[in-house]
Scaffold this motif. Structure first.
Motif, PDB file in Angstrom:
ATOM      1  N   GLY A 179       0.774  -1.229   0.000  1.00 22.52           N
ATOM      2  CA  GLY A 179       0.000   0.000   0.000  1.00 22.52           C
ATOM      3  C   GLY A 179       0.800   1.271   0.000  1.00 22.52           C
ATOM      4  O   GLY A 179       0.234   2.357   0.079  1.00 22.52           O
ATOM      5  N   VAL A 180       2.124   1.170  -0.111  1.00 22.34           N
ATOM      6  CA  VAL A 180       2.981   2.351  -0.172  1.00 22.34           C
ATOM      7  C   VAL A 180       3.550   2.452  -1.583  1.00 22.34           C
ATOM      8  O   VAL A 180       4.209   1.525  -2.065  1.00 22.34           O
ATOM      9  N   ILE A 181       3.281   3.578  -2.255  1.00 23.56           N
ATOM     10  CA  ILE A 181       3.817   3.803  -3.593  1.00 23.56           C
ATOM     11  C   ILE A 181       5.095   4.607  -3.454  1.00 23.56           C
ATOM     12  O   ILE A 181       5.089   5.745  -2.973  1.00 23.56           O
ATOM     13  N   ARG A 182       6.202   4.002  -3.891  1.00 21.34           N
ATOM     14  CA  ARG A 182       7.512   4.631  -3.728  1.00 21.34           C
ATOM     15  C   ARG A 182       8.027   5.131  -5.073  1.00 21.34           C
ATOM     16  O   ARG A 182       7.941   4.432  -6.087  1.00 21.34           O
ATOM     17  N   PHE A 183       8.566   6.336  -5.071  1.00 20.73           N
ATOM     18  CA  PHE A 183       9.051   6.995  -6.280  1.00 20.73           C
ATOM     19  C   PHE A 183      10.577   6.909  -6.324  1.00 20.73           C
ATOM     20  O   PHE A 183      11.260   7.260  -5.357  1.00 20.73           O
ATOM     21  N   PHE A 184      11.130   6.465  -7.457  1.00 17.86           N
ATOM     22  CA  PHE A 184      12.572   6.351  -7.651  1.00 17.86           C
ATOM     23  C   PHE A 184      12.988   7.207  -8.842  1.00 17.86           C
ATOM     24  O   PHE A 184      12.255   7.325  -9.835  1.00 17.86           O
ATOM     25  N   ASP A 185      14.184   7.778  -8.769  1.00 18.66           N
ATOM     26  CA  ASP A 185      14.690   8.494  -9.940  1.00 18.66           C
ATOM     27  C   ASP A 185      15.221   7.480 -10.947  1.00 18.66           C
ATOM     28  O   ASP A 185      15.223   6.267 -10.702  1.00 18.66           O
ATOM     29  N   GLU A 186      15.706   7.964 -12.087  1.00 17.78           N
ATOM     30  CA  GLU A 186      16.127   7.059 -13.153  1.00 17.78           C
ATOM     31  C   GLU A 186      17.397   6.287 -12.814  1.00 17.78           C
ATOM     32  O   GLU A 186      17.758   5.335 -13.512  1.00 17.78           O
ATOM     33  N   ASN A 187      18.027   6.652 -11.708  1.00 17.01           N
ATOM     34  CA  ASN A 187      19.216   5.920 -11.253  1.00 17.01           C
ATOM     35  C   ASN A 187      18.888   4.893 -10.177  1.00 17.01           C
ATOM     36  O   ASN A 187      19.792   4.226  -9.658  1.00 17.01           O
ATOM     37  N   GLY A 188      17.612   4.798  -9.801  1.00 22.60           N
ATOM     38  CA  GLY A 188      17.201   3.810  -8.809  1.00 22.60           C
ATOM     39  C   GLY A 188      17.220   4.293  -7.385  1.00 22.60           C
ATOM     40  O   GLY A 188      17.025   3.493  -6.453  1.00 22.60           O
ATOM     41  N   ASN A 189      17.424   5.580  -7.171  1.00 25.63           N
ATOM     42  CA  ASN A 189      17.430   6.125  -5.813  1.00 25.63           C
ATOM     43  C   ASN A 189      16.015   6.541  -5.418  1.00 25.63           C
ATOM     44  O   ASN A 189      15.340   7.254  -6.161  1.00 25.63           O
ATOM     45  N   MET A 190      15.584   6.117  -4.235  1.00 30.67           N
ATOM     46  CA  MET A 190      14.246   6.452  -3.780  1.00 30.67           C
ATOM     47  C   MET A 190      14.160   7.947  -3.468  1.00 30.67           C
ATOM     48  O   MET A 190      15.004   8.506  -2.776  1.00 30.67           O
TER      49      MET A 190
END
Length: 694
Positions: free
Chosen positions: A577-588
């Protein structure tokens, strides 16, 4: 035989200065009478029916018939003598051509053969040439509109004819007689002189056999054959047989011109093998084109000449229907696969691995196998694109689509029992589809230049970019070195490149294109014992022709697929239930808490503008939340069994059963039905991939 029938009680006995003698024919909008003037000159009068005389569009089209017919040389049609209005009903007075129609002749005397058939073909082509010379596309050439007069055939009934220099557009309407209509007429595409050549060839088949080449039973059955089946063309000698077959090509650009067809008939059998157009070989249409063999393309095989994977036609992207377009490019063809050499070990099929991860392939799709339905009109959706706003405050809510204000067009899809419905105001367009016949038989269909779809047996995935410029594909087998790969091709030029993603037994499945058509997102995964684990994602940069493989720093991403984030700059991944956003390098970067888990069948979590996110509500039902604040904007329940995708920023589409029949429906954020997109009997074997229009 009697060439006219007695008047009916409801028929008038006089019209202007003419005495009506009998009925020559009738249609849905008018009746044609045989009449005599006070000087006993016989004429034909076409009178519009009273129930349609109030419709300004019908009246305008009716009166345009007279203006169009006046432009055509007198030797090949019935001359218009006058027009008028009687009791509010428009009428056209024209020369009476004594003689039966070609249909009446064939019904009475049987099919034509030999020299008689050849003379009929040449004389009707000559009449059609005069019509085209006047700048007219007839659009309803058929046996009942060819009158066999004592001095030669005449072509009549210009009720739906199209002047090439007209300023209005009729391409959104489908008009004509189904058994003799060209594919582009059914598809609602611009209708040019090549359409008349198709109808002429169909009429010649009727003259030779007593039956049109695609049958004359139900409209859906005829439509399916016209679009996808080869014609039945028995009973011809050369060169007429070859000319007729070439004129029945599904692609109008591959039909001969009228001048070429006429010269080939006049030159005799030696001309029968000539090309349909200068510099272009005559090839069968989509229905008779063999699908490429499955397997791996040979490294030494040359690419197909000038491949073109064009989007379906649209008013905004094609030449005006009032002008002759340049020859279209040939349909897109992938390189033919090389056969596996004797004694070698064939590469591993990706089909079985595909099914282990397909349920999480997050792209905008409909999963449905659709049953054929009765047709209202036949059309084709137009390309593609996505809305550009990025936040809720700058995005006005879309207008509610009407279920009845605009009649939909309906079209079947080859290889399926499928009918989809398209609306003039529809914000999404069908750009590809996939049929899962079995776990090891995944069939991908991609669009051709004519707006139809072809099956590519060597593929397991195919995605058209939002701007329609590129197509990205994955083969059903690994490369020789064991790598999975993606090929990106520019549709207008055929230029392509291939990039490798991961090595067997991993797979790199395509998630989707970015909104600006510059990048493609892949999920990298491996399936073992029916459990899929995600090792990361990959991003293809189309301009740079590079692929960047990323393994996120968060170890908890392994159980969930990646999709583009709300701005298509990075990716998101959901867990518990938690939507996590990552940049294009894989860092949250950040996370949305408490909005709920992803909705299983939805490939795009975010609305077309990126302002909203759809989830399963923690308390049940569905939640539509603001991407920035996470605040729930809408919470609803629905009778749909599965939500399938975003229709626009205010609507979704879903799968639901109505009276035991499966349907794909558009609903609003209250769960209320808005309109139907399709009918389905065996969800979820077919995936229809929709893309947002611009």
């Amino acid at each position: 035989m009697s060439l006219y029938a007695p008047l009916k009680p409801e028929d008038p006995r006089r019209l202007a200065d003419y005495e009506l003698l009998g009925r020559l024919g009738e249609g849905g909008q008018g009746v044609v009478y045989l009449a005599a003037s006070e000087s006993d000159q016989q004429v034909a009068i076409k009178l519009l029916r009273p129930e349609v005389s109030f419709d300004p569009d019908i009246v305008q089209r009716f009166l345009r018939e007279a203006r169009v017919a006046e432009r055509v040389a007198a030797f090949c049609t019935a001359q218009v003598l006058s027009t008028g209005v009687e009791a509010g009903r428009p009428y056209i007075v024209s020369e009476y051509i004594e003689g039966p129609s070609l249909r009446q002749v064939i019904e009475k005397d049987g099919p034509r053969t030999g020299g008689g058939l050849h003379r009929l073909a040449v004389s009707t082509l000559t009449a059609l040439a005069a019509i085209h010379q006047a700048g007219i596309v007839h659009r309803d050439f058929k046996p009942s509109n060819v009158i066999i007069a004592p001095d030669g055939p005449r072509v009549v009934d210009f009720g739906i004819a199209r002047a090439l220099d007209a300023t209005s557009t009729l391409t959104s309407s489908v008009m004509g007689t189904p058994a003799y209509m060209s594919p582009e007429q059914f598809l609602g595409q611009p209708v040019e002189p090549a359409a008349d050549l198709f109808s002429w060839a169909s009429t010649m088949v009727y003259a030779a056999t007593g039956r049109p080449p695609f049958g004359d039973d139900s409209v859906p059955a005829v439509l399916a054959r016209v679009l996808y089946n080869p014609p039945e063309v028995p009973g011809f000698d050369s060169p007429l047989r070859e000319v007729v077959i070439d004129c029945l090509n599904k692609d109008p650009a591959r039909r001969p011109t009228l001048d070429q067809a006429t010269r080939r008939l006049l030159q005799g059998p030696a001309a029968a093998s000539g090309p349909a157009r200068a510099g272009r070989a005559s090839v069968p249409g989509p229905a008779s084109t063999a699908a490429p063999a499955s397997g791996r393309p040979s490294s030494t095989s040359p690419p197909p000449a000038s491949p073109s994977f064009a989007p379906p036609s649209s008013a905004s992207s094609v030449s005006s229907p009032d002008t002759l377009p340049p020859s279209a490019s040939p349909p897109f063809v992938l390189p033919q696969a090389a056969s596996t050499p004797a004694g070698s070990t064939p590469s591993t099929s990706l089909s079985s691995l595909w099914h282990a991860t397909a349920w999480r392939r997050r792209r905008k799709s409909v999963l449905a196998a659709l049953s054929a339905a009765a047709l209202v009109t036949i059309g084709v959706t137009v390309p593609w694109g996505r809305l550009g706003a990025t936040n809720a405050s700058s995005t006005p809510p879309p207008a509610r689509p009407s279920a009845s204000a605009h009649l939909p067009s309906a079209r079947p899809l080859p290889g399926t029992k499928t009918t989809v419905y398209d609306y003039p105001d529809q914000p999404i367009a069908l750009t590809s589809y996939q049929l899962d016949v079995t776990d090891d038989d995944v069939r991908v269909y991609l669009p051709t230049t004519s707006g139809l779809f072809d099956y590519h047996s060597e593929l397991i995935e195919g995605l058209v970019s939002p701007d329609g410029r590129y197509v990205a594909t994955r083969k059903s087998t690994y490369e020789d070195d064991g790598y999975d790969s993606v090929t990106v091709m520019e549709r207008s030029t055929g230029h392509r490149f291939t990039l490798k993603s991961v090595k067997e037994p991993q797979v790199g499945t395509m998630v989707g294109w970015s909104r600006d058509s510059s990048r493609i997102l892949l999920n990298l995964s491996r399936t073992k014992n029916d459990e899929t684990r995600y090792s990361g994602f990959a991003i293809i940069d189309v301009a740079k022709k590079t692929i960047k493989k990323v393994q996120p720093t968060d170890e908890y991403t392994a159980t969930s697929a990646f999709t583009w984030d709300d701005k298509d700059r990075g990716v998101v991944n959901e867990r518990k239930g938690v939507i996590r956003f990552f940049d294009e390098n894989g860092n949250m970067d950040h996370a949305l808490l408490g909005v709920g888990a992803r909705t299983e069948k939805i490939w795009d979590d975010f609305s077309p503008s990126g302002a909203l996110v759809l989830t399963d509500c923690p308390s049940g039902g569905y939640c539509v939340s603001d991407v920035v604040t996470g605040k729930t904007a809408h919470q609803f329940r629905t009778e749909c069994e599965d939500l399938l995708g975003w229709y626009d920023d205010a609507h979704l589409y879903c799968y639901a059963k109505v009276a035991q029949k499966g349907t794909i429906q558009v609903i609003d954020f209250t769960g209320k039905f808005v309109r139907k997109l399709a009918d389905t009997d065996d969800y979820p074997r077919l995936t229809l991939t929709y893309t947002q229009k611009t």
